[in-house]
Design an enzyme around this catalytic site. Structure first.
Site, short mmCIF file in Angstrom:
data_model
loop_
_atom_site.label_atom_id
_atom_site.label_comp_id
_atom_site.label_asym_id
_atom_site.label_seq_id
_atom_site.Cartn_x
_atom_site.Cartn_y
_atom_site.Cartn_z
CE LYS A 73 -8.24 -15.05 -5.47
NZ LYS A 73 -6.79 -13.81 -5.58
CG ASP A 109 -2.76 -13.70 -7.33
OD1 ASP A 109 -2.79 -13.73 -8.09
OD2 ASP A 109 -3.87 -14.06 -6.60
CB ALA A 135 -1.25 -10.73 6.90
N GLY A 252 2.57 -3.08 -10.60
CA GLY A 252 1.63 -4.71 -9.95
C GLY A 252 1.04 -4.79 -11.11
P1 NDP Z 1 -7.01 -9.08 1.32
O1 NDP Z 1 -8.38 -8.01 1.73
O2 NDP Z 1 -6.87 -9.96 1.63
O3 NDP Z 1 -6.29 -8.00 2.00
C1 NDP Z 1 -6.06 -6.03 2.14
C2 NDP Z 1 -4.47 -6.47 2.96
O4 NDP Z 1 -3.93 -4.33 3.02
C3 NDP Z 1 -4.22 -7.00 4.60
O5 NDP Z 1 -3.71 -7.20 4.97
C4 NDP Z 1 -4.83 -5.24 5.77
O6 NDP Z 1 -4.77 -5.48 6.60
C5 NDP Z 1 -3.53 -4.12 4.41
N1 NDP Z 1 -4.61 -3.02 4.63
C6 NDP Z 1 -5.79 -2.96 4.07
N2 NDP Z 1 -6.27 -1.53 4.50
C7 NDP Z 1 -5.23 -1.30 4.99
C8 NDP Z 1 -4.78 0.35 5.79
N3 NDP Z 1 -5.28 1.29 5.32
N4 NDP Z 1 -3.95 0.65 6.38
C9 NDP Z 1 -2.89 -0.74 6.78
N5 NDP Z 1 -2.84 -1.96 6.50
C10 NDP Z 1 -3.85 -2.01 5.40
O7 NDP Z 1 -6.76 -8.28 -0.54
P2 NDP Z 1 -5.65 -9.05 -1.23
O8 NDP Z 1 -4.66 -9.20 -0.17
O9 NDP Z 1 -6.56 -10.02 -2.13
O10 NDP Z 1 -5.02 -8.06 -1.78
C11 NDP Z 1 -4.06 -7.18 -2.34
C12 NDP Z 1 -4.13 -5.77 -3.31
O11 NDP Z 1 -3.55 -7.06 -4.33
C13 NDP Z 1 -5.45 -5.41 -3.79
O12 NDP Z 1 -5.74 -4.21 -4.34
C14 NDP Z 1 -5.26 -6.24 -5.14
O13 NDP Z 1 -5.57 -5.64 -6.19
C15 NDP Z 1 -3.88 -6.69 -5.50
N6 NDP Z 1 -3.77 -8.07 -5.76
C16 NDP Z 1 -2.82 -8.05 -6.97
C17 NDP Z 1 -2.61 -8.66 -7.88
C18 NDP Z 1 -1.67 -8.68 -9.13
O14 NDP Z 1 -1.53 -9.63 -9.99
N7 NDP Z 1 -1.49 -7.41 -9.24
C19 NDP Z 1 -3.42 -10.63 -7.33
C20 NDP Z 1 -3.58 -10.53 -6.37
C21 NDP Z 1 -4.29 -8.91 -5.43
P3 NDP Z 1 -5.57 -6.09 7.51
O15 NDP Z 1 -5.08 -6.66 7.92
O16 NDP Z 1 -5.13 -5.38 8.98
O17 NDP Z 1 -6.49 -6.00 7.21
#
Ligand code: NDP
Length: 287
Positions: A73, A109, A135, A252
């Protein structure tokens, strides 16, 4: 040429790795069939090393466009002719449009989320106080669209400070919203003036369906609209807990369908058959 004697298919698809678990193609293929148009959506495994060649192939093979998923991306942006203003602020593209020989980067998105919020949640983000958990890429897209749509304040709550602060700085720099950062702790209380709460982390995604974000659920008011980005399963533990507090919830799956609808219409120029696309995904996810 009559439609019967026109054998050329228009091609779109998705580039990513890993890719085999990506269900977007199912939604698009059902939509093409229902409109009886000769389009194909290909789910393609593209490595980081091959991204440039794969983007060149859009021109060479005259694809109408592609979706991009992990890990392309951000990396894809440098190979495109133009980036839409909101994708520029988000700092990532999830859709490429091939128009008049030019490749244009878009991000659908956040727009898909916004459409769910307005259509299904019956709420506009304008002048709202919004809390977003996470984030990452999804949070970046969602907060940008909420900010551009006039949100009054957006509080980004994230575990990793640098990532959360970077997003907040970006929102304050490029939009008129007031963005603030809050470091996540397990008993995080949702501020009482919050009207919309968005769960934008990957917590609760299949197969970890029993996990939910650690916040103080007692602080959740029934008047708050609560949204989850997790499409699979649509009825997450987080949403179940919010429903128990009396909140109106948005899943979602709606966001996933809506971002697909936006890409479909950008590429084909046809009105997307939203209910067909939604049904295709509910079959995939067996809900
Ligand atoms: P990223 O990997 O870019 O970000 C993940 C985020 O989740 C970060 O902020 C991370 O925090 C946080 N996180 C993960 N595990 C934990 C935890 N155990 N405790 C606290 N914070 C946590 O992923 P994306 O943003 O790309 O995707 C996130 C979700 O969104 C996915 O599950 C995806 O399926 C969904 N999604 C859904 C879409 C839809 O159309 N419905 C479209 C795009 C995505 P940290 O920064 O601290 O690591």
């Amino acid at each position: 040429m009559s439609k019967e004697l026109d054998f050329k298919a228009e091609i779109v698809g998705v580039y990513g790795t890993p890719i085999s678990d990506n269900p977007t193609g199912v939604m698009f293929e059902f939509a093409f069939k229902s409109l009886d148009i000769n389009w194909r959506y290909l789910t393609l495994e593209v490595s980081e090393q091959n991204l440039k060649n794969a983007i060149d192939a859009i021109r060479a093979l005259n694809f109408k466009g592609v979706n991009l998923t992990i890990p392309h991306k951000v990396a894809a942006m440098k190979y495109l002719d133009r980036i839409s203003p909101d994708a520029e602020v988000i700092g990532a593209v999830n859709t490429i449009r091939h128009k008049n020989g030019k490749l244009i980067g878009e991000n659908t998105d956040g727009k898909g989320f916004l459409k769910s919020l307005i259509d299904n949640g019956k709420v506009s983000p304008k002048n709202q106080n919004i809390v977003v958990l996470g984030a990452g890429g999804a949070a970046r897209a969602i907060t940008t669209e909420l900010a551009l749509a006039g949100a009054k304040q957006i509080t980004v709550v994230n575990r990793t400070v640098t990532r959360g602060e970077e997003l907040v700085d970006r929102l304050n720099k490029y939009t008129k919203t007031q963005a603030v950062f809050s470091h996540w702790h397990p008993n995080y209380a949702i501020p009482s003036d919050t009207t919309i709460l968005v769960q934008a982390t990957s917590i609760g995604l299949y197969p970890n369906i029993y996990e939910y974000p650690q916040i103080n659920y007692e602080s959740l008011k029934s008047s708050t609209v609560v949204c989850d980005v997790i499409p699979n399963p649509p009825n997450t533990k987080f949403l179940i807990k919010a429903k128990k507090r009396g909140c109106h919830t948005l899943d979602g799956l709606g966001m996933l369908v809506n971002q697909g609808v936006i890409a479909f219409e950008m590429w084909t120029g046809h009105e997307a058959p939203r209910s067909v696309m939604h049904e295709a995904l509910t079959k995939v996810f067996k809900v």
